[in-house]
Enzyme design. Structure first.
Site, short mmCIF file in Angstrom:
data_model
loop_
_atom_site.label_atom_id
_atom_site.label_comp_id
_atom_site.label_asym_id
_atom_site.label_seq_id
_atom_site.Cartn_x
_atom_site.Cartn_y
_atom_site.Cartn_z
N HIS A 128 0.87 -1.18 0.00
CA HIS A 128 0.00 0.00 0.00
C HIS A 128 0.91 1.24 0.00
O HIS A 128 2.03 1.19 0.50
CB HIS A 128 -0.82 -0.04 1.30
CG HIS A 128 -1.87 1.01 1.43
ND1 HIS A 128 -1.58 2.29 1.86
CD2 HIS A 128 -3.21 0.98 1.20
CE1 HIS A 128 -2.70 2.99 1.90
NE2 HIS A 128 -3.71 2.23 1.50
N ASP A 204 3.17 -4.47 7.97
CA ASP A 204 1.94 -3.71 7.83
C ASP A 204 0.78 -4.69 8.07
O ASP A 204 0.47 -5.51 7.20
CB ASP A 204 1.88 -3.10 6.42
CG ASP A 204 0.57 -2.39 6.15
OD1 ASP A 204 -0.35 -2.47 6.99
OD2 ASP A 204 0.46 -1.77 5.07
N GLN A 207 -4.49 -5.09 7.12
CA GLN A 207 -5.54 -6.00 6.64
C GLN A 207 -5.52 -7.34 7.38
O GLN A 207 -6.46 -8.11 7.26
CB GLN A 207 -5.38 -6.24 5.12
CG GLN A 207 -5.55 -5.01 4.26
CD GLN A 207 -6.98 -4.48 4.24
OE1 GLN A 207 -7.93 -5.12 4.68
NE2 GLN A 207 -7.14 -3.25 3.75
N LYS A 230 -10.49 -0.49 10.81
CA LYS A 230 -10.77 -1.69 10.01
C LYS A 230 -11.08 -2.88 10.91
O LYS A 230 -11.28 -4.00 10.42
CB LYS A 230 -9.57 -2.02 9.12
CG LYS A 230 -9.29 -0.97 8.04
CD LYS A 230 -8.21 -1.45 7.11
CE LYS A 230 -7.45 -0.35 6.42
NZ LYS A 230 -8.14 0.28 5.31
N CYS A 372 -4.89 2.59 -3.50
CA CYS A 372 -3.63 3.10 -2.93
C CYS A 372 -2.50 2.09 -3.11
O CYS A 372 -1.67 1.90 -2.21
CB CYS A 372 -3.77 3.48 -1.46
SG CYS A 372 -5.00 4.75 -1.19
#
Ligand code: C6P
Length: 415
Positions: A128, A204, A207, A230, A372
């Site tokens: 991302h 990261d 998600q 999220k 993104c």
């Protein structure tokens, strides 16, 4: 054949999410954009409302009762988060605005202090922008070099040359799960390889953390960044987990109140962790809301969340393939065990924005665009995709609604 049984009744869970009972264009909403942001359960909304109604005051400052209650609630939320991701200490949980700020904090604070011209940072082609641009900024500022882990034909990381890519590198920074392809990456393999090469690892988890059980000790990561919004929490709150030794050695990111122990005319000394990295009045209601989100997810059980998504992923892929055959191309790995519930697709050669607009007329919310992840889009040879993404409150009826609305979309454009 089903790869797993589904322990969660998404239809029943929907009742706890007020937004999911609203109508759009005269039909009940079908929310399939949780990779962009999840909906919030009543318990999260109530926790934030309760803060404002009963204990609204600043934290770590006042010595009166409601200020102490607010401080306690905020620090309880930090402990909940510590346990949720298996961190050793609450000192390792830094509250940030979002994952983007968390990743920038590492690049700016650790990076500026530890990197110099020519030093290598290894990223992947599926990152991302939040895990690309902060490093580009250091390319411009310091002259670091970037190397990129390539992808295979199914959108998995191609780790054939990982050791060569990491040779001499100072940092490996990769996503645990792609927000476009859904690919779940072998984080432990990556962090082990980084450590062997003498590089720090940054994951990261934007998600992955909302969708599967996370233990930072098992992941072997030095840093983990993710966003609250999220994972059923509010916007405006994210987390940077960092190993305590690394956080201790890092200079502060922003300066101001809260992050200092002492300020004089000739300088300052920093506060203890984690407050050293939390300058200014924190997003108190948001931290408390995030704590409530963690409690809610714990109540559901993260292993159940993952099992539900595997079942729904299998249903989504098979339904869309059965109904549309070659008319649809779903990007990323085909096995539900290798991916999360994010489905970027091309359909009938239509523009993703056209698809999204017609789906909206059927009350189906999906995202369209480059998500993104422009370098990944370039690699895929496309400018954008439509993307449906599921979470704990989705059910097979939502996927059927998506398929019906796609059918109508195809018909609309062939008129
Ligand atoms: N992806 C999506 O629709 P922020 O915006 O800071 O909360 O999260 C940034 C981010 C970082 N890494 C990954 C893998 C992400 O998916 C995201 C956010 C959203 O895909 C908004 S672009």
């Amino acid at each position: 054949m089903a790869v797993s049984t589904d322990p969660i009744d998404g239809t029943r869970l929907k009742e706890q999410f007020p937004l999911l009972s609203r109508d759009v264009h005269g039909k009940q909403i079908v929310y399939l954009d949780s990779a962009a942001t999840s909906q919030k359960p009543l318990s999260v909304l109530n926790a934030m409302d309760d803060y404002y109604r009963t204990i609204n005051s600043n934290v770590h400052r006042g010595v009166y009762m409601i200020a102490e209650e607010a401080t306690n609630r905020m620090e309880i939320a930090r402990s909940l988060m510590r346990d949720f991701i298996g961190a050793r200490s609450s000192s390792e949980i830094i509250f940030t605005k979002n994952a983007t700020e968390a990743l920038n904090m590492v690049a700016q604070s650790w990076g500026r202090a530890n990197l110099s011209a020519g030093d290598v940072v290894v990223l992947s082609h599926m990152e991302h922008h939040a895990n690309i641009v902060p490093w580009h900024m250091l390319v411009a500022e310091i002259g670091i070099q970037l190397r990129w882990i390539p992808l295979d034909a199914e959108g998995r990381l191609d780790l054939t040359d990982l050791d060569t890519l990491l040779d001499g590198a100072k940092v490996l920074s990769v996503t645990a799960m792609s927000n476009v392809l859904g690919t779940m990456n072998p984080v432990r393999t990556l962090t082990d390889a980084a450590r062997k090469a003498g590089a720090i690892s940054i994951i990261d988890g934007c998600q992955s953390v909302p969708h599967s059980a996370t233990n930072v000790q098992d992941l072997g990561a030095d840093f983990l960044a993710f966003s609250g919004h999220k994972m059923c929490g509010p916007t405006g709150i994210g987390v940077l987990y960092g190993r305590e030794e690394l956080l201790e050695a890092m200079p502060p990111f922003l300066g101001g109140g809260e992050m200092i122990r002492d300020v004089r005319l000739d300088g300052f000394t920093t506060n203890d962790l984690p407050w050293k990295f939390e300058a200014g009045t924190p997003p108190i209601a948001e931290v408390i809301g995030l704590g409530a989100a963690v409690e809610w997810l714990n109540g559901v059980g993260m292993d159940n969340v993952r099992a539900h998504e595997i079942a729904l992923t299998e249903y989504t892929i098979s339904t869309l393939h059965e109904r549309f055959g070659d008319r649809i191309n779903i990007h990323g790995p085909t096995s539900p065990l290798e991916r999360g519930g994010v489905f970027s697709f091309d359909f009938d050669g239509l523009h993703p924005h056209d698809i999204s607009q017609v789906l909206d007329q059927h009350a189906v919310c999906v995202r369209a665009g480059h998500h993104c992840a422009k370098p990944l889009m370039k690699l895929l040879g496309i400018g954008a995709t439509a993307r449906a993404s599921v979470y704990v409150y989705n059910d097979t009826a939502d996927i059927d609604a998506l398929a019906d609305a796609l059918d109508a979309t195809g018909a609309f454009f062939t008129l």
